[in-house]
Write a protein that holds these residues in place. Structure first.
Motif, short mmCIF file in Angstrom:
data_model
loop_
_atom_site.label_atom_id
_atom_site.label_comp_id
_atom_site.label_asym_id
_atom_site.label_seq_id
_atom_site.Cartn_x
_atom_site.Cartn_y
_atom_site.Cartn_z
N UNK A 89 -4.96 2.82 -2.99
CA UNK A 89 -5.10 2.92 -1.55
C UNK A 89 -4.85 1.55 -0.93
N UNK A 90 -4.01 1.51 0.12
CA UNK A 90 -3.72 0.24 0.77
C UNK A 90 -4.98 -0.33 1.42
N UNK A 91 -5.19 -1.62 1.21
CA UNK A 91 -6.31 -2.31 1.84
C UNK A 91 -5.75 -3.44 2.70
N UNK A 92 -6.59 -3.96 3.59
CA UNK A 92 -6.16 -5.05 4.47
C UNK A 92 -5.67 -6.22 3.65
N UNK A 93 -4.43 -6.66 3.96
CA UNK A 93 -3.79 -7.72 3.18
C UNK A 93 -3.27 -8.79 4.13
N UNK A 94 -3.44 -10.06 3.74
CA UNK A 94 -2.92 -11.17 4.53
C UNK A 94 -2.08 -12.07 3.64
N UNK A 95 -0.97 -12.55 4.19
CA UNK A 95 -0.05 -13.43 3.45
C UNK A 95 -0.44 -14.87 3.69
N UNK A 96 -0.58 -15.64 2.64
CA UNK A 96 -0.86 -17.07 2.75
C UNK A 96 0.40 -17.87 2.46
N UNK A 97 1.06 -17.51 1.36
CA UNK A 97 2.31 -18.17 0.97
C UNK A 97 3.04 -17.22 0.03
N UNK A 98 4.22 -17.67 -0.45
CA UNK A 98 4.96 -16.79 -1.36
C UNK A 98 4.29 -16.67 -2.72
N UNK A 99 3.17 -17.41 -2.92
CA UNK A 99 2.43 -17.30 -4.19
C UNK A 99 0.97 -16.89 -3.99
N UNK A 100 0.52 -16.65 -2.74
CA UNK A 100 -0.86 -16.29 -2.49
C UNK A 100 -0.95 -15.17 -1.45
N UNK A 101 -1.78 -14.18 -1.76
CA UNK A 101 -2.17 -13.12 -0.83
C UNK A 101 -3.68 -13.05 -0.81
N UNK A 102 -4.25 -12.61 0.29
CA UNK A 102 -5.68 -12.33 0.31
C UNK A 102 -5.88 -10.86 0.65
N UNK A 103 -6.91 -10.27 0.06
CA UNK A 103 -7.28 -8.90 0.37
C UNK A 103 -8.78 -8.77 0.18
N UNK A 104 -9.35 -7.67 0.58
CA UNK A 104 -10.79 -7.45 0.50
C UNK A 104 -11.08 -6.30 -0.43
N UNK A 105 -11.92 -6.55 -1.43
CA UNK A 105 -12.38 -5.48 -2.32
C UNK A 105 -13.46 -4.70 -1.57
N UNK A 106 -13.24 -3.42 -1.35
CA UNK A 106 -14.24 -2.64 -0.62
C UNK A 106 -15.47 -2.41 -1.50
N UNK A 107 -16.61 -1.96 -0.91
CA UNK A 107 -17.77 -1.61 -1.74
C UNK A 107 -17.37 -0.59 -2.79
N UNK A 108 -17.58 -0.95 -4.05
CA UNK A 108 -17.09 -0.11 -5.14
C UNK A 108 -18.16 0.09 -6.19
N UNK A 109 -17.99 1.14 -6.97
CA UNK A 109 -18.90 1.41 -8.08
C UNK A 109 -18.58 0.50 -9.24
N UNK A 110 -19.56 0.36 -10.13
CA UNK A 110 -19.35 -0.46 -11.32
C UNK A 110 -18.26 0.15 -12.18
#
Length: 550
Positions: free
Chosen positions: A506-527
């Motif tokens: 499932x697509x999650x919010x993604x932000x581009x930092x550079x051509x070698x770095x992305x940031x995203x958020x891990x949603x509340x998830x089960x173990x």
């Protein structure tokens, strides 16, 4: 045309020849058994003549000297043909020399391919047959067929004579004074290429004109620079028109005359002269052309040479090769006369056409449904297996895509930009599947090619780009707790601003930092382990190591 016949027929012929003085003329018209035996052959030959594009030597005021001769397909018949106008008179006389084994038959075949009734007279114990002054009842192509009794073969001479049809005439009586203008039609039959002279003579007080001249389809007969009637000449009660060539159609033409009110009558005549026909004496080649039969048509395209195999193809003079009645070009003959290389003429693609080899003397052989014009393929769209549009893929290739289009047939291949040729899987004549080859980054043409020099550029392009990659240990932080929202930095390469991180698909919010770095958020998830991947705008996916939530 040739037909096989059992050897016992030759014995029957020998017996018939030795008894000829006692049995009378060996004329099929006088022999019911011979006519019944030849009937099925005549029916088959008539059908062939009706559908043929190659008609044999032309009729005219001419004598042909020929020979019925056994060939690769069996026994022989000869056909002579011409387009004749209604009212013309045709005569024919065939003579088989005393030393020739041939006892000929003579048949007349109409434009519809059926054998017509004609009074054939037999003389000289069946060695001479003739009919005289047959009045042609309908305009079209008429054929005289020479065959033989008991399939005898040998030399003969056949003489034809054609007499012109009488001129067509009308006479129009005087009109009452004060009445409106009158018109009258003069119908005459002609074949394409004939010339015609039309003339009307009017009374002293009559103004008459040729208001129309139409061909069998109802269209105006063309002159040099417009309708032919525009060149009519009128002077002192006479109107005249000469058309040097009726260039369109065989059949009934119509001239329409118009006279002024109160005219005192007029007469009109149309004299038709047919196109040039052969004259004199001509010798026919003994060995007629023979085209090898095939179970499937030859495949090819316009202007690319194909090979027609057979026998008796002379190199001098070079024969004409017709495809659907249209001559091919660049004809080359095997020195042994066993094949012809020829470039087909332009004809509609996707159709199957007859092929005929026509010698300079007019003798010919034709095979129906013999050549197939391979249609040009067409590529309209690139899609995935689900039918969704595909814009491009990774420079390393390996993506399975489908091409929608038309006329996909065995032998096609694809080329993506400057890639090597790729063979597709043909799913249908409008759908193929292919695995994309590797290619440098950039937007490239997709071309569909085949063995018939078709080279078609697809309506859409395909974009290559470097696919995203993910590092071996890509996550910062490296630990994740169940039920906690966690921002993550993902390390890798070839990242673009449009890339999206998929968490458990499932697509999650993604932000581009550079051509070698992305940031995203891990949603509340089960173990437990959870999948992560990066999806780029072209559909390439880079799979990251799973995230272990504790």
């Amino acid at each position: 045309m040739r037909h096989a016949v059992p050897a016992i027929v030759l014995l029957a012929y020998a017996a018939a020849s030795s008894l000829a003085p006692f049995l009378g003329p060996l004329d099929p018209a006088a022999s019911g058994a011979a006519a019944a035996w030849a009937g099925p052959q005549a029916a088959r030959a008539a059908t062939s003549a009706a559908t043929s594009d190659a008609f044999g030597p032309d009729l005219g005021n001419v004598q042909y000297r020929g020979e019925l001769k056994y060939g690769p397909a069996g026994y022989d018949t000869d056909e002579f043909s011409s387009r004749l106008a209604r009212g013309e008179r045709l005569s024919a006389r065939i003579v088989s020399p005393f030393q020739s084994p041939l006892f000929p038959t003579l048949e007349l075949v109409g434009p519809d391919g059926t054998v017509r009734s004609v009074d054939v007279r037999s003389r000289g114990y069946g060695k001479r047959l003739e009919f005289d002054g047959f009045v042609v009842p309908e305009t079209g192509r008429w054929t005289v067929r020479v065959g033989s009794i008991l399939q005898t073969q040998g030399k003969y001479a056949i003489t034809f004579a054609i007499r012109a049809a009488p001129p067509a005439r009308i006479a129009v009586g005087p009109d009452e004074p004060g009445t409106s203008a009158a018109s009258a039609d003069l119908d005459f039959d002609a074949v394409a290429g004939s010339s015609v002279e039309i003339r009307a003579n009017a009374g002293r007080h009559t103004n008459v004109s040729i208001s129309a001249l139409v061909d069998p389809s109802g269209a105006d007969v063309a002159g040099e620079s417009g309708p032919a009637v525009d060149s009519a000449f009128a002077k002192k009660g006479v109107v005249a028109l000469r058309v040097p060539s009726l260039g369109v159609g065989d059949g009934t033409y119509r001239a329409t005359f118009t006279a002024g009110a109160g005219h005192d009558g007029f007469s009109a005549v149309a004299r038709v002269e047919p196109p040039a026909r052969p004259r004199g004496t001509k010798w026919l080649v003994a060995d007629e052309p023979w085209i090898e039969p095939l179970t499937r048509p030859i495949r090819g395209v316009h202007e690319r040479s194909v090979r027609i195999r057979g026998l008796h193809f002379p190199s001098q003079p070079v024969p004409t090769v017709q495809f659907g009645g249209i001559p091919g070009t660049d004809v080359l003959i095997d020195p042994y006369g066993t094949y012809i290389d020829v470039a087909p003429p332009p004809l509609p693609e996707g159709g199957t056409y007859s092929v005929a080899v026509v010698l300079a003397d007019g003798q010919a052989m034709q095979r129906d449904d013999y050549f197939y014009y391979v249609p040009t393929p067409r590529a309209d769209a690139i899609v995935d297996r689900a039918g969704g549009p595909v814009v491009g893929g990774s420079t390393v290739g390996g993506r399975t895509v489908r091409i929608r289009g038309a006329n996909f047939q065995t032998g096609i291949f694809l080329r993506f930009g400057e890639s090597k040729d790729v063979l597709p899987l043909i799913l249908a004549d409008d759908l193929i599947e292919v695995v994309t080859p590797p290619h440098d980054a950039g937007s490239v043409e997709v071309r569909v090619l085949d063995a018939y020099i078709h080279d078609v550029v697809a309506a859409v392009r395909y974009e290559y780009k470097d696919a995203p990659v993910v590092s071996f240990a890509p996550y910062t932080p490296t630990t994740f707790s169940a039920g906690v929202i966690t921002p993550v930095v993902l390390a890798g390469g070839n990242f673009e601003r449009s890339d999206t991180v998929l968490f458990d698909g499932v697509a999650v919010a993604t932000a581009w930092i550079s051509d070698s770095r992305l940031t995203f958020t891990v949603p509340p998830s089960s173990a437990g382990p959870h999948t992560v991947a990066v999806l780029d705008r072209l559909g390439s996916i880079a799979v990251a190591p799973p995230i272990l939530v504790q």
